[in-house]
Design an enzyme around this catalytic site. Structure first.
Site, PDB file in Angstrom:
ATOM      1  N   CYS A 101     -12.978  -2.409  -5.405  1.00 30.83           N
ATOM      2  CA  CYS A 101     -12.007  -2.833  -6.391  1.00 30.83           C
ATOM      3  C   CYS A 101     -12.807  -3.992  -7.235  1.00 30.83           C
ATOM      4  O   CYS A 101     -13.726  -4.293  -6.946  1.00 30.83           O
ATOM      5  CB  CYS A 101     -10.829  -3.321  -5.600  1.00 30.83           C
ATOM      6  SG  CYS A 101      -9.385  -3.664  -6.792  1.00 30.83           S
ATOM      7  N   CYS A 103     -10.618  -6.597  -8.367  1.00 33.02           N
ATOM      8  CA  CYS A 103     -10.048  -7.638  -8.769  1.00 33.02           C
ATOM      9  C   CYS A 103     -10.536  -8.945  -7.897  1.00 33.02           C
ATOM     10  O   CYS A 103     -10.184 -10.102  -8.641  1.00 33.02           O
ATOM     11  CB  CYS A 103      -8.547  -7.442  -8.064  1.00 33.02           C
ATOM     12  SG  CYS A 103      -8.591  -7.380  -6.113  1.00 33.02           S
ATOM     13  N   CYS A 111      -7.348  -5.331 -11.094  1.00 37.12           N
ATOM     14  CA  CYS A 111      -8.121  -4.308 -10.385  1.00 37.12           C
ATOM     15  C   CYS A 111      -8.822  -3.262 -11.362  1.00 37.12           C
ATOM     16  O   CYS A 111      -9.456  -2.381 -10.764  1.00 37.12           O
ATOM     17  CB  CYS A 111      -7.168  -3.680  -9.590  1.00 37.12           C
ATOM     18  SG  CYS A 111      -6.270  -4.357  -8.280  1.00 37.12           S
ATOM     19  N   LYS A 176      -0.582   3.125  -2.108  1.00 39.85           N
ATOM     20  CA  LYS A 176      -0.580   1.506  -1.896  1.00 39.85           C
ATOM     21  C   LYS A 176       0.522   0.906  -2.745  1.00 39.85           C
ATOM     22  O   LYS A 176       0.775   1.307  -4.041  1.00 39.85           O
ATOM     23  CB  LYS A 176      -1.953   1.093  -2.505  1.00 39.85           C
ATOM     24  CG  LYS A 176      -1.998  -0.652  -2.444  1.00 39.85           C
ATOM     25  CD  LYS A 176      -3.415  -0.889  -2.826  1.00 39.85           C
ATOM     26  CE  LYS A 176      -3.557  -2.423  -2.978  1.00 39.85           C
ATOM     27  NZ  LYS A 176      -4.614  -2.877  -3.123  1.00 39.85           N
ATOM     28  N   ARG A 186      -4.414 -12.729  -1.230  1.00 43.66           N
ATOM     29  CA  ARG A 186      -5.001 -13.186  -2.473  1.00 43.66           C
ATOM     30  C   ARG A 186      -5.675 -14.368  -2.586  1.00 43.66           C
ATOM     31  O   ARG A 186      -6.386 -14.841  -3.372  1.00 43.66           O
ATOM     32  CB  ARG A 186      -3.834 -13.066  -3.610  1.00 43.66           C
ATOM     33  CG  ARG A 186      -3.546 -11.752  -3.750  1.00 43.66           C
ATOM     34  CD  ARG A 186      -2.746 -11.150  -4.948  1.00 43.66           C
ATOM     35  NE  ARG A 186      -2.222  -9.733  -4.946  1.00 43.66           N
ATOM     36  CZ  ARG A 186      -1.337  -9.096  -5.369  1.00 43.66           C
ATOM     37  NH1 ARG A 186      -0.436  -9.976  -6.124  1.00 43.66           N
ATOM     38  NH2 ARG A 186      -1.260  -7.970  -5.331  1.00 43.66           N
ATOM     39  N   ARG A 198       0.755  -6.169 -10.447  1.00 45.87           N
ATOM     40  CA  ARG A 198       0.033  -5.027 -10.237  1.00 45.87           C
ATOM     41  C   ARG A 198       1.038  -3.732 -10.175  1.00 45.87           C
ATOM     42  O   ARG A 198       0.662  -2.863  -9.879  1.00 45.87           O
ATOM     43  CB  ARG A 198      -0.769  -5.047  -8.998  1.00 45.87           C
ATOM     44  CG  ARG A 198      -1.694  -6.096  -8.711  1.00 45.87           C
ATOM     45  CD  ARG A 198      -2.880  -5.676  -7.906  1.00 45.87           C
ATOM     46  NE  ARG A 198      -3.527  -6.566  -7.378  1.00 45.87           N
ATOM     47  CZ  ARG A 198      -4.255  -7.716  -7.684  1.00 45.87           C
ATOM     48  NH1 ARG A 198      -4.473  -7.447  -9.165  1.00 45.87           N
ATOM     49  NH2 ARG A 198      -5.009  -8.728  -7.113  1.00 45.87           N
ATOM     50  N   LYS A 229      -0.302   1.714   2.657  1.00 49.32           N
ATOM     51  CA  LYS A 229      -0.559   0.115   2.805  1.00 49.32           C
ATOM     52  C   LYS A 229       0.747  -0.449   1.797  1.00 49.32           C
ATOM     53  O   LYS A 229       0.806   0.069   0.861  1.00 49.32           O
ATOM     54  CB  LYS A 229      -1.641  -0.123   2.142  1.00 49.32           C
ATOM     55  CG  LYS A 229      -2.241  -1.544   2.056  1.00 49.32           C
ATOM     56  CD  LYS A 229      -3.276  -1.802   1.171  1.00 49.32           C
ATOM     57  CE  LYS A 229      -3.448  -3.245   0.956  1.00 49.32           C
ATOM     58  NZ  LYS A 229      -4.645  -3.713  -0.008  1.00 49.32           N
ATOM     59  N   SER A 255      -2.199  -8.778   5.039  1.00 42.67           N
ATOM     60  CA  SER A 255      -2.157 -10.234   5.263  1.00 42.67           C
ATOM     61  C   SER A 255      -0.856 -10.652   5.691  1.00 42.67           C
ATOM     62  O   SER A 255      -0.567 -11.568   6.717  1.00 42.67           O
ATOM     63  CB  SER A 255      -2.930 -11.055   4.323  1.00 42.67           C
ATOM     64  OG  SER A 255      -2.251 -10.505   3.094  1.00 42.67           O
ATOM     65  N   TYR A 294      -6.189  -7.840  10.872  1.00 40.12           N
ATOM     66  CA  TYR A 294      -6.687  -8.934  10.959  1.00 40.12           C
ATOM     67  C   TYR A 294      -6.516  -9.640  12.486  1.00 40.12           C
ATOM     68  O   TYR A 294      -7.146 -10.433  13.040  1.00 40.12           O
ATOM     69  CB  TYR A 294      -5.949 -10.083  10.244  1.00 40.12           C
ATOM     70  CG  TYR A 294      -6.175  -9.661   8.704  1.00 40.12           C
ATOM     71  CD1 TYR A 294      -7.383  -9.867   8.091  1.00 40.12           C
ATOM     72  CD2 TYR A 294      -5.019  -8.944   8.029  1.00 40.12           C
ATOM     73  CE1 TYR A 294      -7.613  -9.424   6.715  1.00 40.12           C
ATOM     74  CE2 TYR A 294      -5.340  -8.669   6.692  1.00 40.12           C
ATOM     75  CZ  TYR A 294      -6.266  -8.913   6.032  1.00 40.12           C
ATOM     76  OH  TYR A 294      -6.816  -8.299   4.688  1.00 40.12           O
TER      77      TYR A 294
HETATM   78  C1  PBG Z   1      -7.509  -5.407  -3.429  1.00 41.69           C
HETATM   79  C2  PBG Z   1      -7.096  -5.397  -2.275  1.00 41.69           C
HETATM   80  C3  PBG Z   1      -5.770  -6.045  -1.899  1.00 41.69           C
HETATM   81  C4  PBG Z   1      -5.710  -5.872  -0.729  1.00 41.69           C
HETATM   82  C5  PBG Z   1      -6.746  -5.125  -0.280  1.00 41.69           C
HETATM   83  N1  PBG Z   1      -7.239  -4.736  -1.128  1.00 41.69           N
HETATM   84  C6  PBG Z   1      -4.670  -6.851  -2.599  1.00 41.69           C
HETATM   85  C7  PBG Z   1      -4.121  -6.625  -3.766  1.00 41.69           C
HETATM   86  O1  PBG Z   1      -3.854  -5.321  -4.083  1.00 41.69           O
HETATM   87  O2  PBG Z   1      -3.334  -7.333  -4.412  1.00 41.69           O
HETATM   88  C8  PBG Z   1      -4.481  -6.713   0.213  1.00 41.69           C
HETATM   89  C9  PBG Z   1      -4.895  -6.814   1.806  1.00 41.69           C
HETATM   90  C10 PBG Z   1      -4.016  -7.348   2.472  1.00 41.69           C
HETATM   91  O3  PBG Z   1      -2.966  -8.293   1.966  1.00 41.69           O
HETATM   92  O4  PBG Z   1      -4.370  -7.979   3.728  1.00 41.69           O
HETATM   93  N2  PBG Z   1      -6.985  -4.491  -4.572  1.00 41.69           N
END
Ligand code: PBG
Length: 305
Positions: A101, A103, A111, A176, A186, A198, A229, A255, A294
């Site tokens: 990615c 970002c 991204c 996603k 983040r 996003r 996701k 997360s 995690y």
């Molecule tokens: C990058 C990305 C993100 C996550 C994984 N890859 C964040 C986003 O899209 O803002 C999130 C993972 C998480 O929250 O544990 N694009």
């Protein structure tokens, strides 16, 4: 004997946040137990992960410098590229996946390539392809694009093939959603968008059938594993995907899902370990073959007895 769903350390993929420097192990305050680590520390962590019986990690990079085009993402000497080499050297049998990615590497935190305040889908594809090839060259076992640009799986597949990496599989973050559950990540990856959000490239949480369309496009483009996701608020999507496609299915226990359990546990409001195992089991029950989480190390300790 009659239990229908089993949780195993074999199902886990553990995320690692790799940063520049040496001897760095900086706690991520909103994700207790998670750290931004320099490569030397990430190697130690990777050894521990492997010794717990967890077969795989996914790497996220935090570069020293960010710029408009996220050049750190496809730098053969970048933080993730060097981390891959060091980890594969130290723990060759640990399966190393890389998040692909822009970002974490762009100064605007989006991204993709930004022009006139808009994220440019097609101009981003070439950069994602370069990033993937650079990860494969460093020794990554699999690449995992998380950007949600249309057409990126096909672009990455052909770039890998052209560069001699036809054996490198792709795990696509296929469905996603634009989710509030990414908040703590983040902070961890220092990838908060500096303007806007996003929603122009990630999915609307209200949509269910669209997920199947997104997943089927990624499969047509050459994805080897597809991902849903976040996981917890999207168990219906996981179940739909499992029923619709005969392809390995991953789910990302993100997360915010992790942090909520940790916070409530710290307040003494829930039994954190019990809730963790219940959540992970529910993600498997819904149909996920693999779980990015995690919680992997903690859960493995319990499952290993
Ligand atoms: C990058 C990305 C993100 C996550 C994984 N890859 C964040 C986003 O899209 O803002 C999130 C993972 C998480 O929250 O544990 N694009």
């Amino acid at each position: 004997m009659v239990r229908e769903t089993h949780l195993s350390t074999d199902d886990f993929i553990y995320p690692l946040f790799v940063t520049f420097g040496k001897g760095v192990r900086k706690p991520i305050s909103s994700m207790p137990g998670c750290f931004q680590e320099s490569i030397d520390e990430a190697v130690k962590n990777a050894k521990e992960v492997y010794s717990l019986g967890i077969p795989s990690i996914i790497l996220f990079g935090i570069p020293e410098h960010k710029d408009e085009f996220g050049t750190g993402a496809y730098d053969d000497n970048g933080v993730v590229q060097n981390a891959i080499k060091a980890i594969k050297d130290a723990v060759p049998d640990l399966y190393v996946i890389t998040d692909v990615c822009m970002c974490e590497y762009t100064n605007h935190g989006h991204c993709g390539v930004v022009e006139k305040g808009e994220v440019e889908n097609d101009k981003t594809l070439g950069l994602l392809a370069m990033e993937s090839v650079s990860h494969a060259k460093a020794g990554a076992d699999m690449v995992a694009p998380s950007d949600m640009m249309d057409g990126r799986v096909a672009a990455i597949r052909s770039a890998l093939d052209e560069n001699g990496y036809s054996d490198t599989p792709i795990m696509a973050y296929a469905a996603k959603y634009a989710s509030g559950f990414y908040g703590p990540f983040r902070e961890a990856a220092e990838s908060t968008p500096q303007f806007g959000d996003r929603r122009s490239y990630q999915m609307d949480p209200a949509n269910r059938r669209e997920a199947l369309r997104e997943i089927s496009l990624d499969i047509q483009e050459g994805a080897d594993i597809v991902m849903v996701k976040p996981a917890l608020s999207y168990l219906d999507i996981i179940a739909d995907a499992k029923a619709s496609f005969a392809i390995p299915l991953a789910a990302y226990n993100v997360s915010g899902e992790y942090s909520m359990v940790k916070a409530a546990e710290q307040l003494g409001w829930i039994d954190g370990k019990r809730v963790m195992l219940e959540i992970l089991t529910s993600i498997r029950r819904a149909g996920a073959d693999l779980i990015l989480t995690y919680h992997a190390k903690e859960a493995a300790e319990i499952l290993n007895g």
